[in-house]
Motif scaffolding. Sequence first.
Motif, mmCIF file in Angstrom:
data_model
loop_
_atom_site.group_PDB
_atom_site.id
_atom_site.type_symbol
_atom_site.label_atom_id
_atom_site.label_comp_id
_atom_site.label_asym_id
_atom_site.label_seq_id
_atom_site.Cartn_x
_atom_site.Cartn_y
_atom_site.Cartn_z
ATOM 1 N N ILE A 49 20.276 21.841 -7.783
ATOM 2 C CA ILE A 49 21.260 22.458 -6.888
ATOM 3 C C ILE A 49 22.331 23.261 -7.638
ATOM 4 C CG2 ILE A 49 23.080 21.933 -5.185
ATOM 5 C CD1 ILE A 49 20.053 21.967 -4.203
ATOM 6 N N GLN A 108 7.269 15.202 -2.595
ATOM 7 C CA GLN A 108 7.070 15.096 -4.041
ATOM 8 C C GLN A 108 5.630 15.369 -4.473
ATOM 9 O OE1 GLN A 108 8.628 11.238 -5.061
ATOM 10 N NE2 GLN A 108 10.726 11.841 -4.558
ATOM 11 N N PHE A 134 13.228 16.996 -1.844
ATOM 12 C CA PHE A 134 13.047 16.227 -3.073
ATOM 13 C C PHE A 134 12.638 14.782 -2.777
ATOM 14 C CE2 PHE A 134 15.658 19.789 -3.993
ATOM 15 C CZ PHE A 134 15.355 20.165 -5.285
ATOM 16 N N ASP A 135 13.000 14.307 -1.602
ATOM 17 C CA ASP A 135 12.684 12.936 -1.214
ATOM 18 C C ASP A 135 11.330 12.807 -0.522
ATOM 19 O OD1 ASP A 135 15.156 12.134 -2.196
ATOM 20 O OD2 ASP A 135 16.133 12.201 -0.234
ATOM 21 N N ASP A 192 15.844 14.903 -9.240
ATOM 22 C CA ASP A 192 15.884 16.306 -9.671
ATOM 23 C C ASP A 192 16.832 17.144 -8.809
ATOM 24 O OD1 ASP A 192 14.063 16.066 -11.820
ATOM 25 O OD2 ASP A 192 12.379 16.157 -10.411
ATOM 26 N N TYR A 193 17.111 16.661 -7.612
ATOM 27 C CA TYR A 193 18.007 17.390 -6.706
ATOM 28 C C TYR A 193 19.339 17.714 -7.383
ATOM 29 C CZ TYR A 193 21.014 18.365 -2.700
ATOM 30 O OH TYR A 193 21.900 18.943 -1.828
ATOM 31 N N THR A 194 19.944 16.719 -8.020
ATOM 32 C CA THR A 194 21.272 16.926 -8.614
ATOM 33 C C THR A 194 21.221 17.837 -9.840
ATOM 34 O OG1 THR A 194 21.056 14.883 -9.905
ATOM 35 C CG2 THR A 194 22.193 14.741 -7.767
ATOM 36 N N SER A 224 13.215 12.629 -6.647
ATOM 37 C CA SER A 224 14.470 12.661 -5.891
ATOM 38 C C SER A 224 15.650 13.013 -6.782
ATOM 39 C CB SER A 224 14.732 11.317 -5.215
ATOM 40 O OG SER A 224 13.766 11.061 -4.235
ATOM 41 N N SER A 235 20.833 27.443 -1.101
ATOM 42 C CA SER A 235 20.915 25.999 -0.903
ATOM 43 C C SER A 235 19.519 25.447 -0.630
ATOM 44 C CB SER A 235 21.861 25.655 0.247
ATOM 45 O OG SER A 235 21.334 26.128 1.457
ATOM 46 N N ARG A 288 18.275 18.087 0.301
ATOM 47 C CA ARG A 288 17.744 16.994 -0.511
ATOM 48 C C ARG A 288 16.422 16.458 0.044
ATOM 49 N NH1 ARG A 288 20.652 13.588 -4.074
ATOM 50 N NH2 ARG A 288 19.173 12.117 -4.921
ATOM 51 N N ILE A 333 8.875 24.097 -4.324
ATOM 52 C CA ILE A 333 8.968 23.121 -3.241
ATOM 53 C C ILE A 333 7.983 23.567 -2.168
ATOM 54 C CG2 ILE A 333 10.435 22.080 -1.474
ATOM 55 C CD1 ILE A 333 11.449 21.406 -4.257
#
Length: 155
Positions: free
Chosen positions: A15, A38, A34-35, A10-12, A8, A28, A31, A55
Amino acid sequence: MVIRNIKSEDYTRIIPILSDWWDGRNMSLPRLFFDHFQNTSFIVENDSEIIGFLIGFLSQSQHNEAYIHFIGVNPKYRKQGIASKLYKLFFEEVRKHGVNTVKCITSIVNKKSISYHTRIGFSIVPGDKEIDGINVHSNYGGKGIDRVLFVKEIT
């Protein structure tokens, strides 16, 4: 180089780099990927720098299918087999769940992606129109957003 499952947090990290990796195109990624995906999504790091990610997820509706939603490789690291490693890892993971078909899409403007996917064995699924000699599916990504749909058998 380390390949691991997406987390999770890794999203920040991902992006902010998306648009740079796609030559300024406004990219884009929600999120939720990522949640919630996985186990079938992966990241490649080199000395804690993100150099690639994939992904993907198992289809809940088509039990023998999986879908790759997004794959990216840092432009500085392209042509080093990173995308191939990510695809191979994804194929191995989804095969464990009885999947034998993988689908993905790309934009008609992404000629490199179209070329890459056909080179690694994906077929273009015939659409309802052609653009530049390539079959596309009208409005696949929303109104006025055409997409190239790919399929690959991984049995």
